[in-house]
Write an enzyme that holds these catalytic residues in place. Sequence first.
Site, PDB file in Angstrom:
ATOM      1  N   GLN A   1      31.105  51.769  22.544  1.00 21.70           N
ATOM      2  CA  GLN A   1      32.195  52.224  23.411  1.00 21.70           C
ATOM      3  C   GLN A   1      32.731  53.565  22.917  1.00 21.70           C
ATOM      4  O   GLN A   1      32.931  54.501  23.696  1.00 21.70           O
ATOM      5  CB  GLN A   1      33.327  51.182  23.434  1.00 21.70           C
ATOM      6  CG  GLN A   1      34.350  51.416  24.537  1.00 21.70           C
ATOM      7  CD  GLN A   1      33.711  51.292  25.903  1.00 21.70           C
ATOM      8  OE1 GLN A   1      32.873  50.437  26.136  1.00 21.70           O
ATOM      9  NE2 GLN A   1      34.075  52.170  26.804  1.00 21.70           N
TER      10      GLN A   1
ATOM     11  N   HIS B   1      31.224  57.039  23.836  1.00 20.39           N
ATOM     12  CA  HIS B   1      31.339  57.582  25.198  1.00 20.39           C
ATOM     13  C   HIS B   1      32.266  58.786  25.244  1.00 20.39           C
ATOM     14  O   HIS B   1      32.015  59.755  25.946  1.00 20.39           O
ATOM     15  CB  HIS B   1      31.909  56.535  26.150  1.00 20.39           C
ATOM     16  CG  HIS B   1      30.852  55.721  26.832  1.00 20.39           C
ATOM     17  ND1 HIS B   1      29.931  56.268  27.669  1.00 20.39           N
ATOM     18  CD2 HIS B   1      30.578  54.399  26.789  1.00 20.39           C
ATOM     19  CE1 HIS B   1      29.121  55.323  28.132  1.00 20.39           C
ATOM     20  NE2 HIS B   1      29.486  54.174  27.602  1.00 20.39           N
TER      21      HIS B   1
ATOM     22  N   GLU C   1      38.338  46.276  29.869  1.00 18.16           N
ATOM     23  CA  GLU C   1      37.208  46.532  30.760  1.00 18.16           C
ATOM     24  C   GLU C   1      36.011  45.663  30.337  1.00 18.16           C
ATOM     25  O   GLU C   1      35.419  44.977  31.156  1.00 18.16           O
ATOM     26  CB  GLU C   1      36.862  48.020  30.659  1.00 18.16           C
ATOM     27  CG  GLU C   1      35.738  48.457  31.556  1.00 18.16           C
ATOM     28  CD  GLU C   1      35.326  49.903  31.280  1.00 18.16           C
ATOM     29  OE1 GLU C   1      35.761  50.468  30.254  1.00 18.16           O
ATOM     30  OE2 GLU C   1      34.556  50.453  32.080  1.00 18.16           O
ATOM     31  N   HIS C   2      35.666  45.719  29.033  1.00 16.46           N
ATOM     32  CA  HIS C   2      34.563  44.920  28.490  1.00 16.46           C
ATOM     33  C   HIS C   2      35.109  43.967  27.433  1.00 16.46           C
ATOM     34  O   HIS C   2      35.856  44.389  26.552  1.00 16.46           O
ATOM     35  CB  HIS C   2      33.529  45.813  27.794  1.00 16.46           C
ATOM     36  CG  HIS C   2      33.036  46.958  28.616  1.00 16.46           C
ATOM     37  ND1 HIS C   2      33.503  48.238  28.464  1.00 16.46           N
ATOM     38  CD2 HIS C   2      32.113  47.008  29.600  1.00 16.46           C
ATOM     39  CE1 HIS C   2      32.887  49.046  29.322  1.00 16.46           C
ATOM     40  NE2 HIS C   2      32.038  48.319  30.033  1.00 16.46           N
TER      41      HIS C   2
ATOM     42  N   ASP D   1      25.467  47.449  30.470  1.00 12.66           N
ATOM     43  CA  ASP D   1      25.457  48.830  30.957  1.00 12.66           C
ATOM     44  C   ASP D   1      24.184  49.156  31.719  1.00 12.66           C
ATOM     45  O   ASP D   1      24.164  50.087  32.528  1.00 12.66           O
ATOM     46  CB  ASP D   1      25.577  49.810  29.782  1.00 12.66           C
ATOM     47  CG  ASP D   1      26.994  49.918  29.281  1.00 12.66           C
ATOM     48  OD1 ASP D   1      27.913  49.615  30.056  1.00 12.66           O
ATOM     49  OD2 ASP D   1      27.188  50.298  28.110  1.00 12.66           O
TER      50      ASP D   1
ATOM     51  N   HIS E   1      55.950  42.165  73.011  1.00  9.11           N
ATOM     52  CA  HIS E   1      55.137  41.152  72.333  1.00  9.11           C
ATOM     53  C   HIS E   1      55.374  39.786  72.974  1.00  9.11           C
ATOM     54  O   HIS E   1      54.435  39.051  73.293  1.00  9.11           O
ATOM     55  CB  HIS E   1      55.507  41.070  70.847  1.00  9.11           C
ATOM     56  CG  HIS E   1      54.985  42.194  70.002  1.00  9.11           C
ATOM     57  ND1 HIS E   1      55.409  43.488  70.150  1.00  9.11           N
ATOM     58  CD2 HIS E   1      54.076  42.208  68.999  1.00  9.11           C
ATOM     59  CE1 HIS E   1      54.783  44.255  69.258  1.00  9.11           C
ATOM     60  NE2 HIS E   1      53.969  43.500  68.545  1.00  9.11           N
TER      61      HIS E   1
END
Lengths: 433, 433
Positions: B259, B262, B327-328, B361, B420
């Site tokens: 991670q 990145h 996220e992960h 991934d 209506h």
Amino acid sequence: MPQFLNANAPDFESRFAALLGAKREDSPDVDAVVADIIADVRARGDAAVIELTAKFDRLELTPDTLRFSDADIDAFCAEVNDEDRAALELAAERIRAYHARQMPEDALWTEETGAMLGWRWTPVSAAGLYVPGGLASYPSSVLMNAIPAKVAGVERLAIVVPTPDGVANPLVLLAARLAGVDEVYRIGGAQAVAALAYGTDTIAPVDKITGPGNAFVAAAKRRVFGKVGIDMIAGPSEILVIADKDNNPDWIALDLLSQAEHDESAQSILITDDEDFGQAVAQAVDKRLETLERRDIAGVSWRDYGAVITVPDLKTAADLSNRVAPEHLELCVADPDALAEDITHAGAIFLGQYTPEAIGDYVGGPNHVLPTARSARFSSGLSVMDFIKRTTLSKMTPEALRAIGPAAETLAISESLEAHGLSVRARLDGLNK
Amino acid sequence: MPQFLNANAPDFESRFAALLGAKREDSPDVDAVVADIIADVRARGDAAVIELTAKFDRLELTPDTLRFSDADIDAFCAEVNDEDRAALELAAERIRAYHARQMPEDALWTEETGAMLGWRWTPVSAAGLYVPGGLASYPSSVLMNAIPAKVAGVERLAIVVPTPDGVANPLVLLAARLAGVDEVYRIGGAQAVAALAYGTDTIAPVDKITGPGNAFVAAAKRRVFGKVGIDMIAGPSEILVIADKDNNPDWIALDLLSQAEHDESAQSILITDDEDFGQAVAQAVDKRLETLERRDIAGVSWRDYGAVITVPDLKTAADLSNRVAPEHLELCVADPDALAEDITHAGAIFLGQYTPEAIGDYVGGPNHVLPTARSARFSSGLSVMDFIKRTTLSKMTPEALRAIGPAAETLAISESLEAHGLSVRARLDGLNK
């Protein structure tokens, strides 16, 4: 007078494109004001919310009276007459039954290699619902927003509803109670959105905010998006009716007007394969406009954005409707089910002459929060899906890792992400020892 | 050095809250520039796109070369070696199989009154996918975005990918071909987003735009939202690993680094019930950082945002993880399935020590486009759901209208929406004649 178009006319394409492209709403730019309000609420919490409520709603609150007590709500609910109560209860029951069917299922499966894959759905923990005050304070909208959240399993559901000069709508509070709402606050505007998103001493923060509001509320929702989830920002709404000549022109006129009476920027379009029928509907609209309570609003909408389009056949009607991607679509034709097969973009379809759109606004069961301004091309109405989220699951066995790990390593190397590749390689080497 | 926290320490709550609240990314404010670029593309179309591409990507294009020809793509695909091609093909096949299971079913049922209710799913007609150029040009992202769109039934799928100085990534073009992409354009930046949203003479407009990009692309997506649909704006991403002492510290270290490599603003957190194991992992990270190609990026991320948290038991680990909403999430524990039951907010869960996040991934099957920056509290990863939309269906019979119409009329009157109510009343009266 609305526009009259004929699909066979030489200028049709340009006129239809102009109709599609018409900008029906200019939102005032309130972003700077809203940014200040949000910053103020983040900095000073309850004190800021209370001051802004005194300023905008002419209502003096304290941290103890920000929230409606159970006794307050009891008292308001007791004001509702039996007929209104029964109607709301029927609506709540039908909306709940429809949305209960929307809950998707979890999935989990095992591959040949022993690898397990799947996903799980879980609810948002806390949601906030904005309910406009004053004229546009619609109890039906409370049901339509709150019930999907509760069906989804949202544990804590808070409503904010401004009560200008202290005036509350008993039906809104009854709707909140019927829907199982947990907390109701007497606040509105950008300050209420900020309080829900960031929390104050009195109001715990939520994870998702839904519900309609004015330009200030919409700007605030855009600003807090990311910190919390939001629903779509609603634009001016529309109805499209496809009707053949075997309809009562007055019924169709009333359906067009039930959209037009919402808002001067609403749009009502009739597409018919019978030019005389189109004229008859336009006359019926004019006649109803003579007496309608909201004739000023509906008249402006019909004059500025209304349209009657004659087409050679119903297939052409469906094709034009798909280009509009209407929020509401009525199919008042002999075989509405067959025609519905040709519809690729619409928020909600009402089939046959006994299904006026107003049924869907209140008691049909499907949600009345629908994609506006052509966004049905890419989005859906509100549903339980807006209050749940999916977690994907993967579990490799040694055998599975041996089977697919090398490909992951290859791709990681091709993307120059070395640690990604090594995290797989180290395990493969460990297994081969 | 990452932060070391202990859930039993008196200052834990304040330190954990600070970790959660840390702002990891300051996006430059490029909104004004982006607004000008979008206006220029709307006004001048291809000419503007071509000029901006010459300026930003140092590439001279014509309307005829904006798009990669089939022959161009053939030539690039032929450059890919067999190993990379086989890995991409395996990934594409697995991603397709996983996402095919996500297609939800239509529903239609009939009530006792004869009323029919239900919904139908239809695909977005045209979608555009932004693929970054240069270093962050990931073929895996092409598969992850394009395959769900094609599984959903999107008829026309266009990719924009900038090729600075004319340099294209053959693997990106092969991924596009494997995914069934219909059109690939050599453009990027806000101008590419504007071209997809509004169209030019050469590029037809799309209905939905997905895919990652830099600050200019993100700002452009925010601006065109409403005109078209967009996916989430991705923030800095994160991994959280829950691991007991029965793990290889080096494997866990590599997962944290995969991670961290990145992006300097990525975040890697280890939660363990064994303090010594935590120290061993931290040492393993340091050792790997000595040689890792991307050690500068990974080292900054680990130093600034990395954390090792010791907890008394795994239940506490799950509770803390739910507050992070990562996220992960890797569950490297003896019984990962049981621990997964306690997880309420996470983008993707990787169960057991043989499932490094890198599998997800590339080749696992689930999508790698996942909710970042704590947004797993309210949103999900990319899926076929992002490329389809639901149309609700209602069809009343006369009997059904008699049963529920009066309640709709009552609610319409209570909301002062006369037309209506009349649209229902006129039909009821007609039926009673």
